[in-house]
Design an enzyme around this catalytic site. Structure first.
Site, PDB file in Angstrom:
ATOM      1  N   HIS A   1       0.868  -1.189   0.000  1.00 26.72           N
ATOM      2  CA  HIS A   1       0.000   0.000   0.000  1.00 26.72           C
ATOM      3  C   HIS A   1       0.900   1.233   0.000  1.00 26.72           C
ATOM      4  O   HIS A   1       1.882   1.283   0.742  1.00 26.72           O
ATOM      5  CB  HIS A   1      -0.882  -0.030   1.254  1.00 26.72           C
ATOM      6  CG  HIS A   1      -1.988   0.979   1.262  1.00 26.72           C
ATOM      7  ND1 HIS A   1      -1.762   2.329   1.396  1.00 26.72           N
ATOM      8  CD2 HIS A   1      -3.336   0.836   1.158  1.00 26.72           C
ATOM      9  CE1 HIS A   1      -2.936   2.962   1.370  1.00 26.72           C
ATOM     10  NE2 HIS A   1      -3.904   2.080   1.226  1.00 26.72           N
TER      11      HIS A   1
ATOM     12  N   GLU B   1      -6.399   5.282   1.529  1.00 27.22           N
ATOM     13  CA  GLU B   1      -6.460   5.777   0.145  1.00 27.22           C
ATOM     14  C   GLU B   1      -7.558   6.837   0.000  1.00 27.22           C
ATOM     15  O   GLU B   1      -7.508   7.678  -0.886  1.00 27.22           O
ATOM     16  CB  GLU B   1      -6.768   4.565  -0.748  1.00 27.22           C
ATOM     17  CG  GLU B   1      -6.658   4.811  -2.219  1.00 27.22           C
ATOM     18  CD  GLU B   1      -6.624   3.476  -2.970  1.00 27.22           C
ATOM     19  OE1 GLU B   1      -5.848   2.586  -2.603  1.00 27.22           O
ATOM     20  OE2 GLU B   1      -7.396   3.338  -3.930  1.00 27.22           O
TER      21      GLU B   1
ATOM     22  N   ARG C   1      -6.445  10.390  -0.259  1.00 30.30           N
ATOM     23  CA  ARG C   1      -6.178  10.855  -1.630  1.00 30.30           C
ATOM     24  C   ARG C   1      -7.492  10.975  -2.402  1.00 30.30           C
ATOM     25  O   ARG C   1      -7.701  11.923  -3.153  1.00 30.30           O
ATOM     26  CB  ARG C   1      -5.224   9.883  -2.342  1.00 30.30           C
ATOM     27  CG  ARG C   1      -3.777  10.054  -1.904  1.00 30.30           C
ATOM     28  CD  ARG C   1      -2.895   8.949  -2.433  1.00 30.30           C
ATOM     29  NE  ARG C   1      -3.069   7.722  -1.670  1.00 30.30           N
ATOM     30  CZ  ARG C   1      -3.081   6.493  -2.181  1.00 30.30           C
ATOM     31  NH1 ARG C   1      -2.916   6.320  -3.473  1.00 30.30           N
ATOM     32  NH2 ARG C   1      -3.246   5.441  -1.409  1.00 30.30           N
TER      33      ARG C   1
ATOM     34  N   ARG D   1      -2.497   0.924  -6.850  1.00 30.99           N
ATOM     35  CA  ARG D   1      -1.554   0.903  -5.731  1.00 30.99           C
ATOM     36  C   ARG D   1      -0.156   0.455  -6.130  1.00 30.99           C
ATOM     37  O   ARG D   1       0.830   0.971  -5.600  1.00 30.99           O
ATOM     38  CB  ARG D   1      -2.081  -0.036  -4.652  1.00 30.99           C
ATOM     39  CG  ARG D   1      -3.276   0.528  -3.984  1.00 30.99           C
ATOM     40  CD  ARG D   1      -3.840  -0.411  -2.987  1.00 30.99           C
ATOM     41  NE  ARG D   1      -4.917   0.275  -2.300  1.00 30.99           N
ATOM     42  CZ  ARG D   1      -5.696  -0.279  -1.403  1.00 30.99           C
ATOM     43  NH1 ARG D   1      -5.523  -1.549  -1.076  1.00 30.99           N
ATOM     44  NH2 ARG D   1      -6.638   0.415  -0.820  1.00 30.99           N
TER      45      ARG D   1
ATOM     46  N   HIS E   1       0.170  -4.740   2.759  1.00 33.15           N
ATOM     47  CA  HIS E   1      -1.226  -4.480   3.086  1.00 33.15           C
ATOM     48  C   HIS E   1      -2.149  -5.659   2.801  1.00 33.15           C
ATOM     49  O   HIS E   1      -3.058  -5.925   3.578  1.00 33.15           O
ATOM     50  CB  HIS E   1      -1.688  -3.253   2.309  1.00 33.15           C
ATOM     51  CG  HIS E   1      -3.100  -2.841   2.586  1.00 33.15           C
ATOM     52  ND1 HIS E   1      -3.551  -2.589   3.850  1.00 33.15           N
ATOM     53  CD2 HIS E   1      -4.166  -2.643   1.761  1.00 33.15           C
ATOM     54  CE1 HIS E   1      -4.836  -2.252   3.805  1.00 33.15           C
ATOM     55  NE2 HIS E   1      -5.231  -2.289   2.555  1.00 33.15           N
ATOM     56  N   HIS E   2      -1.935  -6.352   1.701  1.00 34.91           N
ATOM     57  CA  HIS E   2      -2.897  -7.386   1.315  1.00 34.91           C
ATOM     58  C   HIS E   2      -2.143  -8.491   0.585  1.00 34.91           C
ATOM     59  O   HIS E   2      -1.215  -8.225  -0.173  1.00 34.91           O
ATOM     60  CB  HIS E   2      -3.953  -6.780   0.380  1.00 34.91           C
ATOM     61  CG  HIS E   2      -5.109  -7.680   0.070  1.00 34.91           C
ATOM     62  ND1 HIS E   2      -6.302  -7.641   0.768  1.00 34.91           N
ATOM     63  CD2 HIS E   2      -5.255  -8.656  -0.861  1.00 34.91           C
ATOM     64  CE1 HIS E   2      -7.140  -8.544   0.274  1.00 34.91           C
ATOM     65  NE2 HIS E   2      -6.525  -9.175  -0.714  1.00 34.91           N
TER      66      HIS E   2
ATOM     67  N   ARG F   1      -4.714  -5.697  -6.041  1.00 33.88           N
ATOM     68  CA  ARG F   1      -6.112  -5.443  -5.686  1.00 33.88           C
ATOM     69  C   ARG F   1      -6.419  -3.946  -5.739  1.00 33.88           C
ATOM     70  O   ARG F   1      -5.602  -3.115  -5.343  1.00 33.88           O
ATOM     71  CB  ARG F   1      -6.394  -5.962  -4.269  1.00 33.88           C
ATOM     72  CG  ARG F   1      -7.815  -5.675  -3.822  1.00 33.88           C
ATOM     73  CD  ARG F   1      -8.131  -6.312  -2.500  1.00 33.88           C
ATOM     74  NE  ARG F   1      -7.410  -5.764  -1.377  1.00 33.88           N
ATOM     75  CZ  ARG F   1      -7.677  -4.600  -0.795  1.00 33.88           C
ATOM     76  NH1 ARG F   1      -8.646  -3.823  -1.260  1.00 33.88           N
ATOM     77  NH2 ARG F   1      -6.975  -4.191   0.237  1.00 33.88           N
TER      78      ARG F   1
HETATM   79  O1  MEZ Z   1      -9.433  -1.646   0.217  1.00 37.52           O
HETATM   80  C1  MEZ Z   1      -8.498  -1.148   0.845  1.00 37.52           C
HETATM   81  O2  MEZ Z   1      -7.487  -1.780   1.131  1.00 37.52           O
HETATM   82  C2  MEZ Z   1      -8.545   0.284   1.220  1.00 37.52           C
HETATM   83  C3  MEZ Z   1      -9.594   1.110   0.604  1.00 37.52           C
HETATM   84  C4  MEZ Z   1      -7.618   0.752   2.033  1.00 37.52           C
HETATM   85  C5  MEZ Z   1      -7.448   2.164   2.291  1.00 37.52           C
HETATM   86  O3  MEZ Z   1      -6.470   2.720   1.835  1.00 37.52           O
HETATM   87  O4  MEZ Z   1      -8.302   2.757   2.951  1.00 37.52           O
END
Ligand code: MEZ
Length: 598
Positions: A391, A404, A407, A428, A530-531, A570
């Site tokens: 992220h 996010e 932004r 991302r 992050h994911h 993602r």
């Molecule tokens: O889906 C996400 O991971 C998300 C929207 C995260 C974020 O930056 O808030």
């Protein structure tokens, strides 16, 4: 009342009580340490444990008695005068015992992610509180051993994050007897930390604002964002069921009325609670309330150590290690794996992507990937494990994700030379790569008053001390250590782009707000894990696919434990959609399978 005095004394006391070995309540080992004022006030074992003195894995009696004496989270939150209020945090109303211990030093659960110097009665040392990961603390010899007892259910769900709750509620409502298991002391998983929202196309909220979105566009953008590596059939299911997913959440009591845009998307498709509040804590509260209303069997401190199968691709249940009850078996006709991803597991991340090892992770400490390993062990096919999302914006040296949506609300990304360097709402992978290409491998978010007011989460970052604030762009530049003239020119050019609705420098499409005073703000950010996009392979019915390419019998999965929905990258906002859409499919199909098997 004696207990009430004890409570007040306990709340006022910041002193740590040193353990004095004594035979307390007839059990020397446990009685050797009694937290805080419990000992001084001669609290008896049964006052906390209840008459039977047995502790179940949910620590039900203990927590009921904690709250009975000390008050509930609301009462405790009201008494807190500090600017960090652990009883009113995004973790919601959880077990007291997640932080407070009776017979060993207490530890603030928050400190698995933060480094708050919180004093709680009988707390461990600060070093102890921040250095260890959950995995280190719970690492035990995982020898296979015999279960002490056997229970049964129609459907067992592994992991009480967003997908787990949705799958459990759906299976329950379709008539199944469900047990939802969570290895951590609190429920919520990574969904609890979700800051953004849920992506959904052609919803009544979009229509109400006169916006015309199309699930076909959501498919296209999700595929493009995933570098066309997603499973297109899963993406279609995601997009075409997304509006229904929002309606489902609203039917449970959620508020999804506010809209914002996420990276890589051409319309405002991310739905969230009013004022831009974080979606995750809101949804988890809604799920917890709905589970309680249904009397769902939700068990924390309950780690699945094995998924049981007949060796021919049919699952037959799980073996669980309860924190207090030890090893036991639950026989079930269907198992749903919703155990989440592994971005909090340094070793596993390092194995698949050595360059990401030791980078900060935005994940909750339980996101360690056991759900993938358990499934693989009984023959599930696993895909895309090396696809780990970075992220772009985590707060400086912290584990705090700067959403996010900051932004999406209009903030720009500025480098250490004071200049924009990327379209802030690109995907991302690209935004992170652009930041990591800067010599300092970090950047700043810069925003003005109107943007701050549009997104309540920014106030949270202010409380956490992550935001610099100034009365002018020049003063902000001085705090950031960048040239005042360059930053002023950057802000000026961006505001002109906003006015013209055209960004000639970086082709940003959304341009929702200008950057104006009276106050200006900046947040120092760095990319972080992050994911995890990879995991167990599923089909459009949320059935787990075996290594032989066939659907396994009675075995379903949903959410971050699966691979294929998001491809290699993602889009922000698609994770919650994934949990709701595939959680519902998994829950409904598991319940139907059980009915048919009966
Ligand atoms: O889906 C996400 O991971 C998300 C929207 C995260 C974020 O930056 O808030």
């Amino acid at each position: 009342m004696k207990l009430k005095n004890m409570v007040n004394a306990l709340l006022l006391s910041a002193a740590l009580l040193i353990a004095v070995p004594t035979a307390w309540g007839g059990e020397p080992a446990k009685g050797a340490f009694l937290a805080g004022m419990h000992k001084k006030n001669k609290v008896a074992c049964a006052d906390c444990h209840g008459k039977s003195l047995t502790v179940d894995d949910n620590e039900t009696a203990l927590n009921k008695n904690c709250k009975g004496c000390h008050g509930g989270f609301k009462d405790l939150a009201a008494k807190n005068k500090g600017h960090i209020n652990p009883h009113a945090s995004h973790l919601g109303d959880t077990n007291c015992t997640a932080c407070h211990k009776g017979h060993v030093a207490s530890k603030a659960y928050c400190n698995y992610c933060h480094s708050f110097a919180m004093k709680i009665p009988a707390m461990g040392s600060e070093k102890e509180s921040s250095d260890k990961t959950w995995v280190q603390e719970t690492a035990r010899e995982k020898k296979e051993a015999k279960s002490a007892r056997t229970e049964s259910a129609d459907v067992v769900v592994i992991g009480a994050g967003g997908s787990g709750y949705v799958a459990s509620i759906s299976a329950h409502d379709a008539g199944a007897k469900v047990i939802l298991l969570e290895k951590m002391p609190i429920t919520g998983g990574n969904s609890m930390l979700a800051a953004g929202g849920i992506n959904a196309a052609r919803t009544r909220y979009q229509e109400r604002l006169g916006m015309h979105d199309d699930p076909a566009e959501m498919v296209k953008e999700t595929m493009k964002g995933g570098r066309e590596k997603n499973d297109p059939e899963l993406v279609k299911v995601l997009a075409y069921n997304s509006a229904d997913a929002v309606d489902f959440l609203v039917s449970l009591g959620a508020d999804m009325t506010d809209l914002v845009r996420s990276g890589g998307v051409a319309v405002d498709r991310t739905h969230r609670p009013v004022g831009g509040a974080a979606v995750g804590p809101h949804l988890i509260k809604v799920y917890r309330d709905n589970a309680a209303k249904r009397n769902l069997d939700v068990r924390v401190n309950s780690e699945v150590v094995q998924i049981l199968s007949d060796g021919q691709g049919r699952v037959t249940g799980v073996q669980v290690r309860g924190k207090h009850s030890g090893l036991y078996t639950i026989k079930a006709k269907a198992v749903i794996d919703t155990a989440g991803g592994f971005a909090a597991n340094n070793e596993l991340v390092g194995f698949y992507k050595p360059q990401f090892k030791e980078t900060a992770s935005s994940n909750q400490p339980g996101a360690t990937g056991e759900g993938v390993a358990l499934a693989e062990k009984i023959g599930a096919k696993v895909i895309d494990m090396e696809q780990i999302q970075i992220h772009p914006t985590m707060g400086g040296e912290t584990k705090v994700l700067i959403s996010e949506t900051v932004r999406g609300s209009g903030a720009i990304l500025v480098n250490h030379a004071g200049k924009r360097f990327v379209n802030e709402l690109t995907t991302r992978d690209k935004a992170s790569a652009a930041i990591l290409a800067q010599p300092e491998k970090s950047a700043f978010l810069v925003l003005g008053e109107e943007i701050r007011k549009s997104n309540v989460q920014i106030d949270g970052y202010i409380v956490l001390g992550l935001v610099q604030e100034a009365d002018s762009v020049a003063a902000l530049a001085a705090k950031m250590g960048v040239s005042a003239d360059v930053l002023a020119a950057t802000v000026d050019a961006y505001n002109k782009a906003f006015a013209a609705k055209k960004d000639p420098e970086f082709q940003r499409q959304d341009l929702p707000r200008a950057i104006n005073g009276p106050k200006y703000y900046s947040i120092w950010v760095k990319p972080g894990r992050h994911h995890t996009m990879g995991g167990v392979k599923i089909n459009t019915e949320a059935q787990v696919i075996g290594k032989d390419g066939k659907a396994m019998t009675g075995f379903y999965a949903a959410g971050e434990v699966t691979g294929g929905v998001h491809g290699w990258n993602r889009l922000g906002g698609n994770a919650i959609t994934d949990t709701v859409v595939f959680g519902r499919i998994a829950g409904n199909n598991a319940a139907r399978f059980v009915k048919e098997a009966k």
